[in-house]
Design a protein around this motif. Structure first.
Motif, mmCIF file in Angstrom:
data_model
loop_
_atom_site.group_PDB
_atom_site.id
_atom_site.type_symbol
_atom_site.label_atom_id
_atom_site.label_comp_id
_atom_site.label_asym_id
_atom_site.label_seq_id
_atom_site.Cartn_x
_atom_site.Cartn_y
_atom_site.Cartn_z
ATOM 1 N N UNK B 54 10.158 4.353 52.346
ATOM 2 C CA UNK B 54 10.348 5.443 51.394
ATOM 3 C C UNK B 54 9.200 5.512 50.402
ATOM 4 N N UNK B 55 9.347 6.363 49.393
ATOM 5 C CA UNK B 55 8.288 6.556 48.406
ATOM 6 C C UNK B 55 8.396 5.549 47.278
ATOM 7 N N UNK B 56 7.330 5.492 46.470
ATOM 8 C CA UNK B 56 7.320 4.598 45.311
ATOM 9 C C UNK B 56 8.289 5.082 44.240
ATOM 10 N N UNK B 57 8.692 4.170 43.372
ATOM 11 C CA UNK B 57 9.407 4.472 42.143
ATOM 12 C C UNK B 57 8.417 5.129 41.182
ATOM 13 N N UNK B 58 8.800 6.060 40.329
ATOM 14 C CA UNK B 58 10.133 6.641 40.156
ATOM 15 C C UNK B 58 10.446 7.719 41.198
ATOM 16 N N UNK B 59 11.706 7.680 41.607
ATOM 17 C CA UNK B 59 12.172 8.570 42.663
ATOM 18 C C UNK B 59 13.156 9.620 42.177
ATOM 19 N N UNK B 60 13.488 9.611 40.913
ATOM 20 C CA UNK B 60 14.446 10.616 40.437
ATOM 21 C C UNK B 60 14.093 11.085 39.039
ATOM 22 N N UNK B 69 14.972 14.341 43.469
ATOM 23 C CA UNK B 69 14.739 13.025 44.053
ATOM 24 C C UNK B 69 13.606 13.116 45.058
ATOM 25 N N UNK B 71 13.208 10.229 47.399
ATOM 26 C CA UNK B 71 13.457 8.931 48.028
ATOM 27 C C UNK B 71 12.550 8.750 49.248
#
Lengths: 257, 302
Positions: B54-60, B69, B71
């Motif tokens: 999935x993608x890096x944080x931040x995701x939301x 989001x 994700x």
């Protein structure tokens, strides 16, 4: 550990100065099993916000059946919590997350380091350690004396060491500069606070070869491991802070320490 | 008591309320907080042939009446699902569907083939509409030929009902719906998230790690109702409506627009038991309005 969605009653509200408010919530049933370091997801009534807010559990009082939340009113959601009145109902999903490590051996010296509102879960953890044969000490840091919250409560549990950036309480400087770190040896360290503080303590612990765990507060939606928004990069890949954490061993993280 | 049972392309459901992929984990995460058996169907997290980080944080990022989001389809892959998660979910006494995604038609087909082997997974939802992955995902769902190519590849190897989840990020969702129907899709779900963006003006940077994300929650509901209505008028196969549903009234609105069933997504984060409460609310509403079956309101305004 079983999770619940319940309404608790706001039985007491204490404004602690600045942006901090302490909410004491009462359950009609006996509170469920809760581990120190776990958190709740709370609905914020009368707020423009949509999602729940994750708040760590500050203290569990089995005698009065109270659960305490220490809240920093920073955004719209947490400010709404500050507008609650005694007698209001608050909807919680709890208890969530893994919590801090249990006692490893009798008499172990555990240093609990907190900064800002990050001190919240350390109170319950310190109480647990004391009641279960360990020897906790608190090291609390803030910009100024007013940032050191619930000091009486902390002092009733264990020795408290303080640093403030303006020297208005305790020693001047950051928690990593406190003299107790030179004077006393600790078996392990648990930290909750702003990320730069946690990284600094993690660096210190790694250098001193002391086991260290940190409690993270990544932004999350569900709190249940479903939305996958709160991930932290670890040696096992991206994992949810809400279920695999919020407490992580510093060796499992990919921080540059 | 009104009859709220529905049948979507052969899939028998106790209630018309399903939980949307990506908002309900594998169901197990919610087991303490809601009776899973009372949910019409649980659609598990988007699954791909190979594991994805999935993608890096931040995701939301929370937005007015909604959330973004990105994700990016984090999951452990189809084989892991079959080996480790399926044994945990196969005995849940309701429909458990797998949401299948991929980066090429062949990927989708190979993933669907693995899921086809699982006796207790009665259907799949094909995700051709995820806005958060670089390759595949929504890229397929925004052209009629791309959408058709995925459905064709999966239809050739998958023997149970296929629900295709459509993207609202298109000029004509009805055209995509027709193309997918022509390739043998059994049902459609409308809509996946709307592509959006939010910027932290103090930090002068996007709130999400990959800048853009998918918008969900009550703010998208009018767009979703419109999409369901346009699609339901264009196709013969059943439509499952989703997008910001958080009450029985919302669900009924979608059903009147042409949805035979609905999915609840973001609202699961706010009330883990909402899917069951909505089903009860639909039943109560039908009773109080003199309907004997939920079928009587499906497509009421078409």
């Amino acid at each position: 550990m079983r999770k619940f969605q319940k309404n608790l009653t706001v039985s007491e509200i204490q404004f602690l100065g600045g942006k901090y408010v302490l909410l004491k919530l009462t359950d009609t049933d006996p509170l469920p099993e809760i581990l120190p370091g776990q958190f709740v997801e709370v609905l914020t009534p009368n707020s423009q916000t949509l999602l729940r807010r994750p708040i760590s559990i500050n203290y569990v009082d089995r005698d009065t059946n109270q659960l305490w939340l220490l809240v920093a009113m920073i955004g719209e959601g947490t400010r709404a919590l500050g507008r609650l009145r005694e007698g209001d109902q608050l909807n919680l999903v709890f208890p969530l997350g893994n919590g801090f490590s249990p006692v490893q051996k009798a008499g172990e010296e555990v240093l609990l380091v907190g900064g800002g509102v990050g001190i919240a879960p350390l109170l319950e953890y310190g109480k647990y350690l004391r009641e279960n044969g360990a020897s906790p000490s608190f090291l609390l840091g803030g910009r100024t004396a007013a940032d050191i919250l619930l000091l009486d409560k902390f002092e009733s549990i264990a020795p408290v060491y303080i640093t403030t950036e303006d020297a208005s309480a305790g020693e001047k400087g950051f928690v990593t500069q406190h003299s107790i770190l030179l004077e006393k040896s600790f078996d392990r360290i648990s930290v909750c606070g702003p990320k730069p503080m946690m990284v600094a303590i993690a660096k210190y612990a790694k250098l001193a070869n002391i086991p260290c765990e940190v409690s993270l507060e990544n932004m999350m939606a569900c709190g249940l491991g479903a939305c996958l928004c709160c991930v932290e990069k670890t040696v096992k890949g991206n994992v949810c802070v809400c279920t695999e954490g919020p407490v992580f061993d510093i060796n499992d993280l990919t921080w540059q320490i | 008591m009104a009859d709220i049972k529905v049948n979507i392309a052969g899939l028998q459901m106790k209630t018309p309320v399903m939980t949307a992929s990506g908002t309900f984990g594998y169901g197990l995460e919610y087991a303490d907080l809601v009776n899973l058996e009372d949910i019409g169907a649980i659609i598990v997290k988007g699954t791909t042939l190979n594991a994805r980080q999935g993608n890096d944080y931040p995701r939301m990022a929370e937005t007015p009446s909604g959330m973004l989001n990105c994700v990016g389809l984090q999951n452990k892959g189809a084989e892991y699902f079959c080996k480790h998660i399926y044994p945990e979910v196969k005995d849940i006494k309701t429909n458990v569907l797998v949401n299948v995604s991929g980066s090429s038609p062949d990927d989708y087909a190979r993933c669907a083939e693995l899921i086809d082997e699982l006796d207790h997974i009665p259907a799949i939802e094909l995700n051709i509409s995820c806005p958060n992955v670089k390759q595949g995902g929504m890229a397929f769902g925004v052209t009629t030929s791309g959408a058709a190519s995925v459905v064709r590849a999966v239809r050739a190897v998958y023997h149970k009902p296929i629900i295709v989840k459509l993207s609202p990020n298109v000029t004509s969702i009805a055209d995509i719906a027709c193309a997918v129907q022509d390739e043998g899709a059994d049902a459609l779900s409308c809509i996946n998230t709307l592509m959006g963006m939010s910027i932290d003006i103090e930090k002068r940077r996007p709130r999400l790690s990959i800048s853009t994300g998918g918008l969900s929650g009550p703010c998208v509901k009018p767009v979703a109702v419109r999409c369901v209505w346009q699609v339901a008028r264009a196709v013969k196969i059943p439509v499952v409506g989703l997008g910001g549903i958080s009450s029985a009234e919302d669900a009924i609105e979608f059903m009147m627009a042409g949805a035979s069933a609905v999915q609840v997504g973001t609202a699961n984060f706010i009330d883990p038991a909402i899917s069951v409460k909505i089903a009860q609310g639909i039943s109560d509403w039908l009773d109080s309005h003199g309907y004997r079956s939920v079928q009587e309101i499906v497509g009421a305004i078409l």
